[in-house]
Design a protein around this motif. Sequence first.
Motif, short mmCIF file in Angstrom:
data_model
loop_
_atom_site.label_atom_id
_atom_site.label_comp_id
_atom_site.label_asym_id
_atom_site.label_seq_id
_atom_site.Cartn_x
_atom_site.Cartn_y
_atom_site.Cartn_z
N ALA A 145 -23.37 53.11 70.00
CA ALA A 145 -23.49 51.86 69.23
C ALA A 145 -22.11 51.31 68.91
O ALA A 145 -21.18 52.08 68.64
CB ALA A 145 -24.27 52.10 67.94
N SER A 146 -21.98 50.00 68.95
CA SER A 146 -20.70 49.40 68.61
C SER A 146 -20.92 48.05 67.94
O SER A 146 -21.84 47.30 68.29
CB SER A 146 -19.81 49.23 69.85
N ILE A 147 -20.06 47.74 66.97
CA ILE A 147 -20.11 46.48 66.24
C ILE A 147 -18.69 45.95 66.10
O ILE A 147 -17.77 46.69 65.70
CB ILE A 147 -20.73 46.65 64.85
N ALA A 148 -18.50 44.68 66.43
CA ALA A 148 -17.22 44.00 66.20
C ALA A 148 -17.49 42.75 65.38
O ALA A 148 -18.37 41.95 65.73
CB ALA A 148 -16.55 43.64 67.52
N PHE A 149 -16.74 42.58 64.30
CA PHE A 149 -16.97 41.46 63.38
C PHE A 149 -15.64 40.79 63.04
O PHE A 149 -14.68 41.46 62.64
CB PHE A 149 -17.64 41.97 62.11
N VAL A 150 -15.58 39.47 63.19
CA VAL A 150 -14.40 38.68 62.81
C VAL A 150 -14.80 37.69 61.74
O VAL A 150 -15.74 36.90 61.92
CB VAL A 150 -13.81 37.93 64.03
N ASP A 151 -14.09 37.71 60.61
CA ASP A 151 -14.33 36.79 59.49
C ASP A 151 -13.09 35.93 59.31
O ASP A 151 -12.04 36.41 58.90
CB ASP A 151 -14.62 37.59 58.22
N ILE B 286 -11.37 24.83 66.38
CA ILE B 286 -11.80 26.22 66.27
C ILE B 286 -12.43 26.67 67.59
O ILE B 286 -13.31 26.00 68.12
CB ILE B 286 -12.80 26.42 65.10
N GLY B 287 -11.96 27.80 68.09
CA GLY B 287 -12.55 28.43 69.26
C GLY B 287 -13.16 29.76 68.87
O GLY B 287 -12.46 30.65 68.35
N ALA B 288 -14.46 29.93 69.08
CA ALA B 288 -15.17 31.16 68.71
C ALA B 288 -15.76 31.78 69.97
O ALA B 288 -16.44 31.10 70.74
CB ALA B 288 -16.26 30.88 67.69
N ASP B 289 -15.51 33.08 70.16
CA ASP B 289 -15.95 33.77 71.38
C ASP B 289 -16.54 35.13 71.00
O ASP B 289 -15.85 35.98 70.44
CB ASP B 289 -14.75 33.95 72.31
N ALA B 290 -17.83 35.32 71.28
CA ALA B 290 -18.51 36.59 71.00
C ALA B 290 -19.09 37.13 72.30
O ALA B 290 -19.86 36.43 72.97
CB ALA B 290 -19.60 36.42 69.96
N ALA C 15 -11.35 41.12 67.20
CA ALA C 15 -11.84 42.46 66.91
C ALA C 15 -12.61 42.96 68.13
O ALA C 15 -13.30 42.18 68.80
CB ALA C 15 -12.75 42.48 65.69
N SER C 16 -12.45 44.26 68.42
CA SER C 16 -13.17 44.84 69.56
C SER C 16 -13.65 46.23 69.19
O SER C 16 -13.06 46.92 68.35
CB SER C 16 -12.27 44.90 70.81
N ALA C 17 -14.75 46.63 69.81
CA ALA C 17 -15.31 47.97 69.55
C ALA C 17 -15.85 48.53 70.86
O ALA C 17 -16.48 47.81 71.64
CB ALA C 17 -16.42 47.89 68.51
N LEU C 18 -15.57 49.81 71.09
CA LEU C 18 -15.99 50.48 72.32
C LEU C 18 -16.62 51.82 71.97
O LEU C 18 -16.04 52.62 71.24
CB LEU C 18 -14.79 50.69 73.25
N SER C 19 -17.83 52.06 72.49
CA SER C 19 -18.45 53.37 72.37
C SER C 19 -19.06 53.71 73.72
O SER C 19 -19.90 52.98 74.23
CB SER C 19 -19.52 53.40 71.27
N ALA D 240 -11.31 32.86 67.07
CA ALA D 240 -11.97 34.08 66.59
C ALA D 240 -12.68 34.71 67.79
O ALA D 240 -13.53 34.08 68.41
CB ALA D 240 -12.96 33.76 65.49
N THR D 241 -12.32 35.97 68.09
CA THR D 241 -12.87 36.64 69.27
C THR D 241 -13.40 38.01 68.88
O THR D 241 -12.68 38.84 68.31
CB THR D 241 -11.79 36.80 70.36
N ALA D 242 -14.68 38.26 69.17
CA ALA D 242 -15.30 39.56 68.92
C ALA D 242 -15.85 40.09 70.24
O ALA D 242 -16.63 39.40 70.92
CB ALA D 242 -16.40 39.46 67.89
N THR D 243 -15.46 41.32 70.61
CA THR D 243 -15.86 41.90 71.88
C THR D 243 -16.36 43.32 71.66
O THR D 243 -15.70 44.13 70.99
CB THR D 243 -14.69 41.94 72.87
N THR D 244 -17.55 43.63 72.20
CA THR D 244 -18.07 44.99 72.08
C THR D 244 -18.53 45.49 73.45
O THR D 244 -18.95 44.71 74.31
CB THR D 244 -19.26 45.07 71.11
#
Length: 208
Positions: A48-54, A136-140, A30-34, A85-89
Amino acid sequence: AAAAAVRDGAGIAWSSRLTITATLASDHAASALSNLDDEAPARIGIGASIAFVDLDDDTVATLGGGATVGPLASLTMAATGSHTATATTEAGGAGDVAVTPTLALTLSTADSRIDMPTGAALTVAGAVTLTATHDIGADAQADGSADGSRAAVGAAIAVNLVHDTAEVAPGRAITATGDVSHAADLVVDALTAVAAAASGLAAAAGGA
């Protein structure tokens, strides 16, 4: 989720080579750009930006407690899960007063397991191998920048919450002539990265 099972009520013939294998690989992002245009700044600029991976992908190999299993030639059970799981903002704001909060969050509760509920004892002429493998690979990653002519606040937070498991749970008694082995292997690779910047007469930047 992925599941391979011999269910309750099933019958397995004598002298069978029984193999139960479940495999699952997944990639969640998930990615978010503002970004507010700093060429035409507002009086108050809020980016403001929020990216969430569940991630909740279970991989399960099951031999039901109510399954009728005759003496076996061999028994192999394997559950293998491999996930990312990758979350990028990225957030940017400009104005007389600029505020740019940004949050990247991953939450993983995935499991890989061998499930063998209580039942009649098993007799195996050969080898018994029970293996659960989980990777599991998690990247925030969070990046926030604020450009305010009077005041600026840039805040970035990146969090990985990993509660994954690898489990082998044999509930039946096993009598085997060959080798009996069971192993649970869990590998967690977690990365967090933050960048926060602020410019202005009164500026503050922070990251976590």
